[in-house]
Every structure is written in C-alpha cells, then in structure tokens.
Design a protein around this motif. Structure first.
Motif, PDB file in Angstrom:
ATOM      1  N   PHE A 165     -31.106 -47.462 -11.262  1.00 33.03           N
ATOM      2  CA  PHE A 165     -31.611 -48.383 -12.272  1.00 33.03           C
ATOM      3  C   PHE A 165     -32.322 -47.628 -13.393  1.00 33.03           C
ATOM      4  CE2 PHE A 165     -31.029 -51.239  -8.752  1.00 33.03           C
ATOM      5  CZ  PHE A 165     -30.668 -52.439  -9.362  1.00 33.03           C
ATOM      6  N   GLU A 166     -32.062 -48.035 -14.617  1.00 36.43           N
ATOM      7  CA  GLU A 166     -32.794 -47.581 -15.792  1.00 36.43           C
ATOM      8  C   GLU A 166     -33.170 -48.814 -16.595  1.00 36.43           C
ATOM      9  OE1 GLU A 166     -33.862 -44.712 -16.736  1.00 36.43           O
ATOM     10  OE2 GLU A 166     -32.879 -43.384 -15.286  1.00 36.43           O
ATOM     11  N   LEU A 171     -25.539 -50.061 -13.824  1.00 38.12           N
ATOM     12  CA  LEU A 171     -24.100 -50.258 -14.017  1.00 38.12           C
ATOM     13  C   LEU A 171     -23.403 -50.002 -12.682  1.00 38.12           C
ATOM     14  CD1 LEU A 171     -21.552 -50.608 -15.804  1.00 38.12           C
ATOM     15  CD2 LEU A 171     -21.692 -48.136 -16.251  1.00 38.12           C
ATOM     16  N   ILE A 172     -22.659 -50.982 -12.200  1.00 37.73           N
ATOM     17  CA  ILE A 172     -22.015 -50.861 -10.895  1.00 37.73           C
ATOM     18  C   ILE A 172     -20.520 -51.194 -11.003  1.00 37.73           C
ATOM     19  CG2 ILE A 172     -24.178 -51.616  -9.807  1.00 37.73           C
ATOM     20  CD1 ILE A 172     -22.636 -54.234  -9.029  1.00 37.73           C
ATOM     21  N   ILE A 173     -19.800 -50.838  -9.969  1.00 35.12           N
ATOM     22  CA  ILE A 173     -18.450 -51.350  -9.745  1.00 35.12           C
ATOM     23  C   ILE A 173     -18.571 -52.381  -8.629  1.00 35.12           C
ATOM     24  CG2 ILE A 173     -16.091 -50.789  -9.094  1.00 35.12           C
ATOM     25  CD1 ILE A 173     -16.949 -49.624 -11.775  1.00 35.12           C
ATOM     26  N   ASN A 174     -18.260 -53.613  -8.926  1.00 39.93           N
ATOM     27  CA  ASN A 174     -18.533 -54.691  -7.975  1.00 39.93           C
ATOM     28  C   ASN A 174     -17.433 -54.843  -6.924  1.00 39.93           C
ATOM     29  OD1 ASN A 174     -16.440 -56.099  -9.221  1.00 39.93           O
ATOM     30  ND2 ASN A 174     -17.796 -57.420 -10.409  1.00 39.93           N
ATOM     31  N   GLU A 180     -19.852 -54.037 -13.853  1.00 40.46           N
ATOM     32  CA  GLU A 180     -20.851 -55.099 -13.899  1.00 40.46           C
ATOM     33  C   GLU A 180     -22.224 -54.463 -14.096  1.00 40.46           C
ATOM     34  OE1 GLU A 180     -22.706 -58.388 -10.806  1.00 40.46           O
ATOM     35  OE2 GLU A 180     -20.592 -57.873 -10.633  1.00 40.46           O
ATOM     36  N   ILE A 181     -23.087 -55.139 -14.835  1.00 41.68           N
ATOM     37  CA  ILE A 181     -24.478 -54.723 -14.964  1.00 41.68           C
ATOM     38  C   ILE A 181     -25.337 -55.719 -14.209  1.00 41.68           C
ATOM     39  CG2 ILE A 181     -26.409 -54.380 -16.558  1.00 41.68           C
ATOM     40  CD1 ILE A 181     -24.482 -53.346 -18.601  1.00 41.68           C
ATOM     41  N   LYS A 191     -20.665 -59.057 -16.784  1.00 41.58           N
ATOM     42  CA  LYS A 191     -19.462 -58.665 -16.056  1.00 41.58           C
ATOM     43  C   LYS A 191     -18.366 -58.417 -17.092  1.00 41.58           C
ATOM     44  CE  LYS A 191     -18.749 -60.836 -12.240  1.00 41.58           C
ATOM     45  NZ  LYS A 191     -18.340 -61.864 -11.253  1.00 41.58           N
ATOM     46  N   PHE A 192     -17.545 -57.396 -16.869  1.00 40.43           N
ATOM     47  CA  PHE A 192     -16.599 -56.962 -17.888  1.00 40.43           C
ATOM     48  C   PHE A 192     -15.182 -56.855 -17.331  1.00 40.43           C
ATOM     49  CE2 PHE A 192     -20.761 -55.024 -18.535  1.00 40.43           C
ATOM     50  CZ  PHE A 192     -21.093 -55.506 -19.788  1.00 40.43           C
ATOM     51  N   SER A 193     -14.224 -57.177 -18.190  1.00 41.25           N
ATOM     52  CA  SER A 193     -12.827 -57.010 -17.810  1.00 41.25           C
ATOM     53  C   SER A 193     -12.366 -55.572 -18.037  1.00 41.25           C
ATOM     54  CB  SER A 193     -11.941 -57.971 -18.616  1.00 41.25           C
ATOM     55  OG  SER A 193     -12.047 -57.701 -20.016  1.00 41.25           O
ATOM     56  N   ARG A 194     -13.029 -54.858 -18.950  1.00 36.93           N
ATOM     57  CA  ARG A 194     -12.716 -53.454 -19.195  1.00 36.93           C
ATOM     58  C   ARG A 194     -13.583 -52.567 -18.308  1.00 36.93           C
ATOM     59  NH1 ARG A 194     -10.523 -52.186 -24.610  1.00 36.93           N
ATOM     60  NH2 ARG A 194      -9.762 -54.139 -25.509  1.00 36.93           N
ATOM     61  N   GLN A 195     -13.115 -51.339 -18.109  1.00 38.30           N
ATOM     62  CA  GLN A 195     -13.895 -50.392 -17.337  1.00 38.30           C
ATOM     63  C   GLN A 195     -15.001 -49.818 -18.213  1.00 38.30           C
ATOM     64  OE1 GLN A 195     -11.893 -46.836 -16.058  1.00 38.30           O
ATOM     65  NE2 GLN A 195     -13.638 -46.064 -14.910  1.00 38.30           N
ATOM     66  N   VAL A 196     -16.253 -50.073 -17.834  1.00 39.22           N
ATOM     67  CA  VAL A 196     -17.387 -49.538 -18.574  1.00 39.22           C
ATOM     68  C   VAL A 196     -17.729 -48.165 -17.997  1.00 39.22           C
ATOM     69  CG1 VAL A 196     -19.803 -49.840 -19.187  1.00 39.22           C
ATOM     70  CG2 VAL A 196     -18.277 -51.818 -19.144  1.00 39.22           C
ATOM     71  N   TYR A 197     -17.721 -47.177 -18.880  1.00 36.41           N
ATOM     72  CA  TYR A 197     -17.929 -45.795 -18.458  1.00 36.41           C
ATOM     73  C   TYR A 197     -19.397 -45.393 -18.537  1.00 36.41           C
ATOM     74  CZ  TYR A 197     -17.713 -40.685 -18.789  1.00 36.41           C
ATOM     75  OH  TYR A 197     -17.916 -39.335 -18.610  1.00 36.41           O
ATOM     76  N   ASN A 198     -20.128 -45.917 -19.534  1.00 34.67           N
ATOM     77  CA  ASN A 198     -21.502 -45.508 -19.767  1.00 34.67           C
ATOM     78  C   ASN A 198     -22.265 -46.658 -20.398  1.00 34.67           C
ATOM     79  OD1 ASN A 198     -23.826 -44.353 -21.275  1.00 34.67           O
ATOM     80  ND2 ASN A 198     -23.020 -42.387 -20.594  1.00 34.67           N
ATOM     81  N   SER A 199     -23.454 -46.945 -19.851  1.00 36.90           N
ATOM     82  CA  SER A 199     -24.261 -48.052 -20.373  1.00 36.90           C
ATOM     83  C   SER A 199     -25.586 -47.572 -20.952  1.00 36.90           C
ATOM     84  CB  SER A 199     -24.544 -49.073 -19.260  1.00 36.90           C
ATOM     85  OG  SER A 199     -25.299 -48.473 -18.210  1.00 36.90           O
ATOM     86  N   ASP A 200     -25.717 -46.270 -21.209  1.00 37.62           N
ATOM     87  CA  ASP A 200     -26.985 -45.722 -21.683  1.00 37.62           C
ATOM     88  C   ASP A 200     -27.359 -46.205 -23.075  1.00 37.62           C
ATOM     89  OD1 ASP A 200     -27.352 -44.340 -19.327  1.00 37.62           O
ATOM     90  OD2 ASP A 200     -26.454 -42.486 -20.062  1.00 37.62           O
ATOM     91  N   ALA A 201     -26.390 -46.719 -23.835  1.00 36.54           N
ATOM     92  CA  ALA A 201     -26.677 -47.219 -25.183  1.00 36.54           C
ATOM     93  C   ALA A 201     -26.821 -48.747 -25.185  1.00 36.54           C
ATOM     94  CB  ALA A 201     -25.576 -46.806 -26.149  1.00 36.54           C
ATOM     95  N   TYR A 202     -27.058 -49.340 -24.021  1.00 29.83           N
ATOM     96  CA  TYR A 202     -27.185 -50.796 -23.898  1.00 29.83           C
ATOM     97  C   TYR A 202     -28.005 -51.365 -25.059  1.00 29.83           C
ATOM     98  CZ  TYR A 202     -28.275 -55.304 -21.733  1.00 29.83           C
ATOM     99  OH  TYR A 202     -28.407 -56.644 -21.463  1.00 29.83           O
TER     100      TYR A 202
END
Length: 488
Positions: A165-166, A171-174, A180-181, A191-202
């Motif tokens: 967690f940050e 960011l997880i793979i459900n 999913e976040i 929840k996303f249909s695309r593969q999210v690689y990085n969420s550090d810029a949320y």
C-alpha cells in the motif's frame, strides 16, 4: 546534550573501556573482547545486561538475543535489562521498517506478529507480510487476507498475492485476473479492463498491452490519455510530480497532469525545472540545455551544468558554461553581476566570489556582506547536487594565516581555524579528515572528534574511511550527511 549518536558511541567506548558497536535511543550494544561477552549499555555508561549470546539493537530499549545450543540457534526479544519478552525459540525476526510497534516472528515455516511487550497480535499463519502503513497481509489456505495492527481481519476477501500500500491504495491483480486498485480495507476503488502496469502517478495509470508490450496512459475512469504505443513510460518520483514521460524510438512525450495533454519532444530525457521548463542532455556532447513544454529550445545544449534551486522561497535556475555562471530568476533574468562565481548554495543565501573576495549574497535584495579573513574556500563539484543533496555542505575555508576551518551557511564557525588542512568528501558524508603537523584525524560537521590526530595516512574506500598508524589500520564507517543522528 546535543551530541550525535556517533559521538556518544565513541565517548561511551572510552568511558567504559569496551567497544560500543551501536548506539541510538539512549541505549547501545557493547562487546568485551576479554570475556567474549556482549552487553547493553545506557547513555550514562552503565552495563544493564551481559550475555555470551549475540545481541542486536532494534530500537530504543529493545534488542534481539540470539543463542546457540547444541547446534540449534534460538532467538528472542529482550528489553535493556535482558528480560525476555518472547519465548526463546528457533525463530527469526522481521522488523518491518524497523517498526517500534510490531515485529514478525518466523518459525517452523510459519509467521506471527507480536508487539514489543510480547503480546501476540496475529497467530502463526502460513505467511505474513508487512503491507505498508498500518496493514499486514496474512496467508491462509493459499489466500492473502488483510489485517490491521491490532490483529483484526479487516474483511473476508482473499487475494491471490500480497501487495503493498502507498497512500492507502494498492494495485492488485484480482480474482478474475483484472487490474484493480483497492483501499486499506480491501474494498474496490477502481477496476480496469486494461492491464495497469504502474499506479505511482495516481489518478493517472500506466497501462501495458499484454500482446505488444507497449505502454499507454489512462485515468481512473479508464479514459485513454495515451494509446498503448510507447516503448517506455515513467512517472516522476520526486519533486512536484507534475509529469509522466512516455518514450518511443528514443524520443520523449510529456504528459502534463495540469492540463491532461501530451507534448511530443525531440529529446529522450527531460528533467523538470519550474514553470514548464526542462533540462535536456545531449549524450554525444555531454552538454545540457533548456526547453519548454512545447519542445522549444530556450537555452541551447551547450552548458556544462544546469540545475534549479529554491532560495529564500524563490525559484532560480543555475547555468554554468566553462567559467561563465548565471543565476536566472522566474523571468529568466540573470541576477549575478559579471565575473561573479557561486561557491555554495543554501536555502536562504549564497556564498559568492568576486575578484579575490568572498561574500554572503541575498537573492532577495542582491545585497552582499564580505566574509572576513577568508583567503580561499574549497569548492564542491556541480555533480555533488542530487535529490539527496539539495544544497551545499558547510564550507571548508582557509584564513589569511593559512589555517583551515569550517563555517556554516550563516557564516558561523563550526570547526575552528586550527588545522593545516581539511579534506571533505564529495559524496555527502558527515565525516572529514583533518591534518595537523603531518598527522591525520577525523571530525564530523558537529565538530565532534571521531578519531584522534595520530594517523600517518588515510584512504577513502566507499563506505569506510581507513586510517593507518604504525602498520596498524583503524576503520571508520561513514554516516550520511543529512543523518545527523538523534539527539540525547
């Protein structure tokens, strides 16, 4: 008292005649070479506990005691008097982030969480991982469950993997292999249909195409901000974090969070300054220039060094080309007089040199005050400055009598002018070598004597300083300059 832990350790070693190998939070560990025992020492030099077993310091008055009996290694947590707070057992410990609240015990392939008074928080489970902030992931029946620091399971949701967690998000793979976040209680935030690689810029998210391996950019509503066509995608990890950089064929495209637009550039790497300005580096020439967000060249790539500084609450850009130096304000106007050199940058002022004299310089009203009896200052190389060294160290000076000392940013003498030479190191160490009558010793920037001036030679070896005397060698480990040590 305002002495550092580093110096307290040295004073305690001299006082008790035994080597104090660590010290912080009012306690340290000590070794007696005669009896081959280890112990715990307090700030007054009292040995509060001794043992032939190994003792390592966790924090303040908490330690790990490790003993070996019949080939079996057993460990426990003890206080400063040696009282066992957990059973002595065949276990290892994980102190997440050196936490002073919780510790993870591992034994027989299982993990448990205790507090530092020996209270069991989370019973032994298949595995336990620190999840960041105030959460643990606990593995049970091949699923990971979230727990709080009091050992309460926060929900019934089991995950396939543990995550970190940050800022209260992970960011997880459900369960259905979707990105999913989740929040700190395991609840779905996005929840996303695309593969999210990085969420550090949320709330902006870097995506990666599973087939092509190319990167793109979306927001939390899954609006496409950049198609998955880039070879690289990197958020900013430091500073104001205003941009995301996407690269294709060696050229960067900058995404501005401010207006949510993409700005193609003809450069590979850009480093932000302020007001949508960036430095750009030429690999072939080794020179640097400045461009704006639209990719327009503001200063050509012909400078040796460019960096931004915040001084007295105002932003400036420093440019150096050979012997020419400029300090640009927000309007990109040079505030330095001709033939002025900047020797040191500090949060509230500069040290400058004009002709053969040194001055303190105010960027607010451009006033100067002469530094009296300073014949020369040892300068730091421009590449000294980085994310860990935002400003200059105190400066090593030589006075008109040829003696060396150190002054801080306000001109206060912190090391007296009594030395034949002072050798400070350029990688932000807090220690430096002093020379007097052809002998060497070591001080720190708090003017604490760490090694007596009795050595014939010194050698800088990465993390340690080696000092030789009469064919014998002493070693001093460096501490980082910004880590001045806890005060007593």
């Amino acid at each position: 008292m305002a002495q550092t832990n580093q110096y307290t350790k040295i004073l305690l070693s001299k006082k008790i005649g035994k080597e104090v190998s660590s010290y912080s939070g009012g306690y340290g560990t000590v070794y007696d070479s005669g009896t081959k025992t280890q112990g715990i020492v307090d700030s007054l030099g009292n040995i509060t506990f001794e043992s032939r077993s190994g003792i390592s310091h966790i924090f303040k008055n908490r330690f790990i005691l490790t003993s070996q009996e019949s080939g079996r290694i057993k460990s426990t947590v003890i206080d400063e008097k040696g009282n066992q707070l957990l059973p002595l057992d065949e276990q290892t410990f994980n102190t997440p982030w050196l936490s002073d609240e919780r510790i993870i015990s591992s034994k027989a392939g299982k993990d448990a969480v205790y507090d530092y008074n020996g209270r069991l928080i989370i019973p032994y489970s298949d595995r336990i991982q620190f999840a960041g902030e105030d959460r643990f992931f606990v593995l049970k029946d091949k699923q990971w469950f979230l727990y709080d620091p009091e050992g309460k399971q926060v929900n019934s949701r089991g995950l396939k993997s543990d995550f970190h967690f940050e800022n209260g998000r992970a960011l997880i793979i459900n369960e259905t292999n979707e990105s999913e976040i989740i929040g700190k209680d395991g609840q779905t935030l996005h929840k996303f249909s695309r593969q999210v690689y990085n969420s550090d810029a949320y709330p902006y998210l870097i995506t990666k195409n599973k087939t092509t391996g190319k990167y793109g950019l979306i927001d939390t509503e899954e609006n496409i901000l950049a198609e998955e066509m880039f070879d690289e995608a990197t958020p900013e990890y430091f500073g104001e974090k205003k941009y995301i950089y996407l690269r294709k064929k060696g050229k960067a495209t900058v995404f501005s969070k401010e207006d949510r637009n993409l700005y193609p550039a003809n450069f590979k790497y850009l480093t932000p300054l302020f007001d949508h300005l960036f430095t750009v580096y030429n690999d072939k020439t080794g020179k640097t220039g400045i461009v704006n967000l639209q990719g327009e060249i503001i200063y050509p790539q012909e400078y040796d060094f460019i960096r931004n500084f915040n001084i007295s609450g105002k932003d400036f850009i420093y440019l150096k080309k050979a012997e020419q130096e400029q300090l640009l304000d927000k309007d990109l106007k040079n505030i330095l007089e001709e033939n002025t050199r900047i020797i040191a940058f500090y949060p509230d002022r500069l040290i400058i040199k004009k002709q053969d004299a040194y001055y303190h310089f105010s960027v607010l009203d451009k006033s100067v005050s002469v530094m009296k009896d300073i014949a020369s200052i040892k300068e730091q190389l421009p590449d000294f400055f980085n994310i860990f060294n935002l400003y200059s160290k105190p400066v090593v000076c030589r006075n008109s009598s040829g003696m060396y000392g150190i002054i801080d940013e306000k001109g206060k003498e912190i090391v007296p002018f009594t030395y034949d030479d002072i050798i400070a190191f350029e990688n932000s160490e807090n220690e430096f070598v002093v020379k007097k009558q052809d002998k060497y010793g070591v001080l720190n920037f708090q003017n604490e004597p760490l090694k007596d001036i009795v050595y014939d030679k010194y050698y800088w070896q990465k993390e340690v300083l080696r000092l030789d005397k009469d064919k014998k060698t002493d070693i001093l480990y460096f501490t980082r300059f910004k880590n001045k040590g806890n005060r007593l």
